[in-house]
Design a protein around this motif. Structure first.
Motif, PDB file in Angstrom:
ATOM      1  N   GLN C 198       0.822  -1.195   0.000  1.00  0.00           N
ATOM      2  CA  GLN C 198       0.000   0.000   0.000  1.00  0.00           C
ATOM      3  C   GLN C 198       0.868   1.263   0.000  1.00  0.00           C
ATOM      4  N   LYS C 199       1.853   1.241   0.845  1.00  0.00           N
ATOM      5  CA  LYS C 199       2.745   2.405   0.961  1.00  0.00           C
ATOM      6  C   LYS C 199       3.517   2.619  -0.334  1.00  0.00           C
ATOM      7  N   VAL C 200       4.063   1.544  -0.871  1.00  0.00           N
ATOM      8  CA  VAL C 200       4.846   1.664  -2.099  1.00  0.00           C
ATOM      9  C   VAL C 200       3.969   2.186  -3.232  1.00  0.00           C
ATOM     10  N   ARG C 201       2.751   1.635  -3.331  1.00  0.00           N
ATOM     11  CA  ARG C 201       1.813   2.127  -4.355  1.00  0.00           C
ATOM     12  C   ARG C 201       1.574   3.614  -4.219  1.00  0.00           C
ATOM     13  N   GLU C 202       1.292   4.020  -2.982  1.00  0.00           N
ATOM     14  CA  GLU C 202       0.953   5.425  -2.727  1.00  0.00           C
ATOM     15  C   GLU C 202       2.105   6.343  -3.157  1.00  0.00           C
ATOM     16  N   ILE C 203       3.296   6.014  -2.691  1.00  0.00           N
ATOM     17  CA  ILE C 203       4.435   6.890  -2.990  1.00  0.00           C
ATOM     18  C   ILE C 203       4.803   6.838  -4.473  1.00  0.00           C
ATOM     19  N   PHE C 204       4.781   5.653  -5.048  1.00  0.00           N
ATOM     20  CA  PHE C 204       5.087   5.551  -6.483  1.00  0.00           C
ATOM     21  C   PHE C 204       4.068   6.335  -7.299  1.00  0.00           C
ATOM     22  N   LEU C 209       6.012   6.937 -10.584  1.00  0.00           N
ATOM     23  CA  LEU C 209       6.867   5.781 -10.858  1.00  0.00           C
ATOM     24  C   LEU C 209       5.979   4.551 -10.950  1.00  0.00           C
ATOM     25  N   GLU C 210       6.446   3.550 -11.684  1.00  0.00           N
ATOM     26  CA  GLU C 210       5.609   2.370 -11.849  1.00  0.00           C
ATOM     27  C   GLU C 210       6.159   1.151 -11.139  1.00  0.00           C
ATOM     28  N   ILE C 211       5.234   0.353 -10.656  1.00  0.00           N
ATOM     29  CA  ILE C 211       5.635  -0.915 -10.063  1.00  0.00           C
ATOM     30  C   ILE C 211       5.848  -1.914 -11.196  1.00  0.00           C
ATOM     31  N   PRO C 212       7.026  -2.531 -11.251  1.00  0.00           N
ATOM     32  CA  PRO C 212       7.274  -3.475 -12.338  1.00  0.00           C
ATOM     33  C   PRO C 212       6.303  -4.652 -12.289  1.00  0.00           C
ATOM     34  N   GLU C 213       6.027  -5.183 -13.448  1.00  0.00           N
ATOM     35  CA  GLU C 213       5.125  -6.333 -13.480  1.00  0.00           C
ATOM     36  C   GLU C 213       5.900  -7.626 -13.272  1.00  0.00           C
TER      37      GLU C 213
END
Ligand SMILES: [Fe+2]
Ligand SMILES: [Fe+2]
Lengths: 313, 97, 249
Positions: C198-204, C209-213
């Motif tokens: 959740q935190k990483v999503r929010e900050i990215f 920035l994108e979360i790699p698939e």
């Protein structure tokens, strides 16, 4: 806003009066250009010394042999970064920017204490640097707490307070080494031998040969002469070495009754060689600093460009 | 000053060392924005846990009186000695005043 | 190996190796204030590691000290995540690695404050304050990096792409994790992972920035399997005690 219209002569007279009565000069006060330049030269050199001084100790940070020593060394190096900051800020009040100072350092126009152009070769060097190099610096800095320029004096007060643990942690390392194995004792004596003269040279040339000294003394930028401070340091350090069981190279007792020592002749040719850029590590130290500065350029740029205002509040 | 690459703006740092005490100017720090300013100030001036409160203010916002002006800025006020409690002679024995 | 000792070491090794990496950039920061900030983080982490090693040495009860655990263990006896041993390629790598670990530490330690193991709960309470600050700092840097100049954003994306594969390991359960969780002394890594995501999503999202698939499970640090980097870290870190085994420092 009203300002008193004073002639240059009147201003100078007022300035001299302040110096004579030990009133600190503050950033917005009138001061002779030469005083300003002399301060910029000295404070920026002092700031650079704190920063370049991080390197010889940083060389052993990742090889510190215990968690305790690693923590202490890291905190100590960090303090030096802080000292550099206090001093850069003090110099900035004189109208020079930190970038300009860094540029002068990189161009070889600004100097730093030449002691940091010597290599740190074994763990006992961390002891010798704290004990002798910080020790010599403290001797000088204690006297600078009374310097005539307000921001510089205040930076010195803060720095001296923080320095108090630096020399002790160095001495403690030496003490531990001397309680240890033959190898450790050898390292300790070796470190002392290598750092002794560079530490003595930190006080600068003999009073008679010092280009900037007399003006500095007159304006109370400097409060005690190079030779006077050096002698103080020598006589503090020798009994400390004896307690450790270490032998200080080439000193002689000149006054048996009062136990006053004198160091033997310093190799000034070596001193000037190092000051002029040809010490063992001059190039390495500056390249390290330039690389960090250049590697950091894109980071500083993005920090300027990024606007956090609409994200946080 | 190079706007593209610099060391950030200058900020003045005020530190409170105990709850309830006044904030005192301790020095300055460079930073690129408000968040960094307060964090950099924390990292630089409270390394020994000396803080309970911290303010930073952009140095450009500081308005100061020069020493040359000080004479007429401060002296007239100094003459109003009746503002100082020690100005008054009170009868002996009066308490809690 | 005793599961509890192992659990202690997993936590301490993460903090130690990460702080070691941060120690490598002392005097190399992009500007001085940042150098000092980085060192503060490193110091907090060493402090946390140190107290856990000391307690672990007592648990082990073989007359060894906390320092012995640090300086006299071989590579395969280290249980840190591979992520923390990844090198300081540039400021983006340093800060992405830091952000991923700070977020992990915050949620891991939050859960650990509820541990029935009093020592761990106490360490968690103390360290949580520190890592909360670290996370605030690294989150803001993620935004400055992602939403600043094009170069910074590009570098940060590269760092994320190359470090992302190491994050899964943080949430895979070792036997020690499992037993400690069941005893109410360890944490449930699933809970940590949820909060972390959740935190990483929010900050990215804020930082653009994108979360790699993809789910590439790389690294088994908890089993003592590491990347090539750890061996070199230890070679440097342990040099003096290895070379002078009889010396006391
Ligand atoms: Fe210093
Ligand atoms: Fe120092």
């Amino acid at each position: 806003m009203l300002t008193k219209e004073l002639s240059e002569d009147q201003l100078l007279a007022e300035f001299d009066l302040k110096i004579a009565s030990d009133i600190k000069i503050e950033p917005r006060d009138w001061m002779p250009e030469e005083y300003r330049n002399q301060l910029i030269r000295q404070i920026s050199q002092h700031a650079h010394s704190e920063i370049i001084g991080m390197q010889p100790e940083g060389n052993w940070l990742n090889r510190a042999p215990s968690l305790r020593s690693k923590k202490i060394l890291m905190a100590k190096i960090q303090d030096e970064a802080g000292h550099g900051l206090y001093l850069y800020s003090a110099a900035e009040t004189l109208g020079i920017s930190r970038e300009q100072m860094i540029a002068a350092l990189h161009a070889g126009k600004a100097k730093y204490a030449s002691v940091f152009n010597y290599p740190s070769l074994n763990w006992a060097d961390m002891g010798a640097i704290g004990w002798l190099v910080d020790g010599a610096a403290i001797t000088n800095q204690v006297s600078l707490q009374r310097t005539s320029y307000g921001p510089y004096a205040r930076a010195m007060v803060r720095i001296c307070k923080e320095e108090s643990f630096h020399q002790r942690q160095g001495y403690e390392i030496m003490w531990r080494m001397m309680q240890g194995t033959e190898d450790q004792k050898r390292m300790a004596q070796d470190a002392l031998n290598r750092w002794w003269y560079p530490a003595l040279m930190m006080f600068g040339p003999h009073d008679a040969d010092s280009a900037h000294s007399s003006k500095s003394m007159k304006w109370k930028i400097k409060r005690e002469s190079n030779d006077h401070l050096r002698a103080k340091f020598v006589n503090k350090s020798i009994p400390q070495a004896e307690l450790l069981g270490l032998k200080v190279p080439d000193v002689k007792l000149i006054d048996e009754a009062s136990g006053i020592y004198e160091h033997t002749a310093i190799n000034w040719e070596e001193f000037w060689t190092v000051v002029n850029g040809n010490g063992p590590c001059n190039k390495q130290r500056i390249e390290h600093h330039i690389k960090a500065h250049e590697d950091g350029e894109w980071v500083r740029k993005t920090a300027i460009a990024a606007d956090l205002k609409h994200h946080t509040n | 000053m190079n706007k593209e690459d610099n060391q950030g703006q200058l900020w003045e740092v005020f530190l409170q060392t105990k709850p309830g005490m006044a904030f005192k100017h301790v020095g300055s720090v460079h930073a690129f924005d408000k968040e960094l300013a307060v964090q950099n100030a924390r990292d630089l001036y409270t390394r020994r846990g000396e803080g309970t409160g911290l303010w930073v203010v952009s140095s450009e916002e500081i308005v100061a009186v020069t020493i040359n002006e000080a004479e007429y800025f401060f002296e007239p006020i100094d003459k109003k000695i009746y503002r100082h409690p020690t100005f008054y002679n009170l009868p002996e024995g009066v308490k809690n005043m | 190996m005793d599961f509890k000792l192992k659990y202690y070491l997993q936590i301490a090794d993460n903090a130690l190796i990460l702080s070691h990496r941060l120690g490598e950039v002392v005097s190399r920061g992009p500007y001085l204030e940042e150098d000092i900030a980085n060192t503060n983080v490193a110091l907090d982490l060493i402090g946390m590691a140190e107290s856990i090693y000391e307690q672990a040495a007592l648990l082990e009860d073989k007359g060894r000290t906390g320092d012995d655990l640090v300086y006299r263990r071989a590579e395969h006896q280290y249980f840190n995540a591979n992520l923390v041993e990844q090198p300081n390629k540039d400021f983006a790598y340093i800060l992405v690695r830091q952000f991923l670990m700070d977020a992990f530490h915050v949620y891991f330690l939050t859960e650990l404050t509820k541990s029935k193991d009093e020592f761990l709960a106490a360490v968690a309470i103390k360290s949580l304050k520190e890592v909360t600050y670290h996370l605030r700092r690294s989150s803001e840097w993620m935004i400055r990096l992602g939403d600043g100049t094009a170069e910074a954003s590009e570098r940060t994306k590269i760092a994320i792409r190359n470090l992302w594969k190491f994050k899964f390991e943080l949430f895979t359960e070792s036997e020690a994790d499992l037993i400690m969780k069941e005893r109410g002394e360890g944490v449930d890594l699933k809970v940590v992972e949820k909060m972390w995501r959740q935190k990483v999503r929010e900050i990215f999202f804020i930082a653009q920035l994108e979360i790699p698939e993809g789910e590439f499970i790389v690294g088994q640090g908890k089993s003592g399997n590491h990347t090539e980097y750890l061996g070199k870290i230890l070679a440097e870190m342990q040099f003096l005690p290895t070379h002078y085994p009889d010396a006391v420092w």
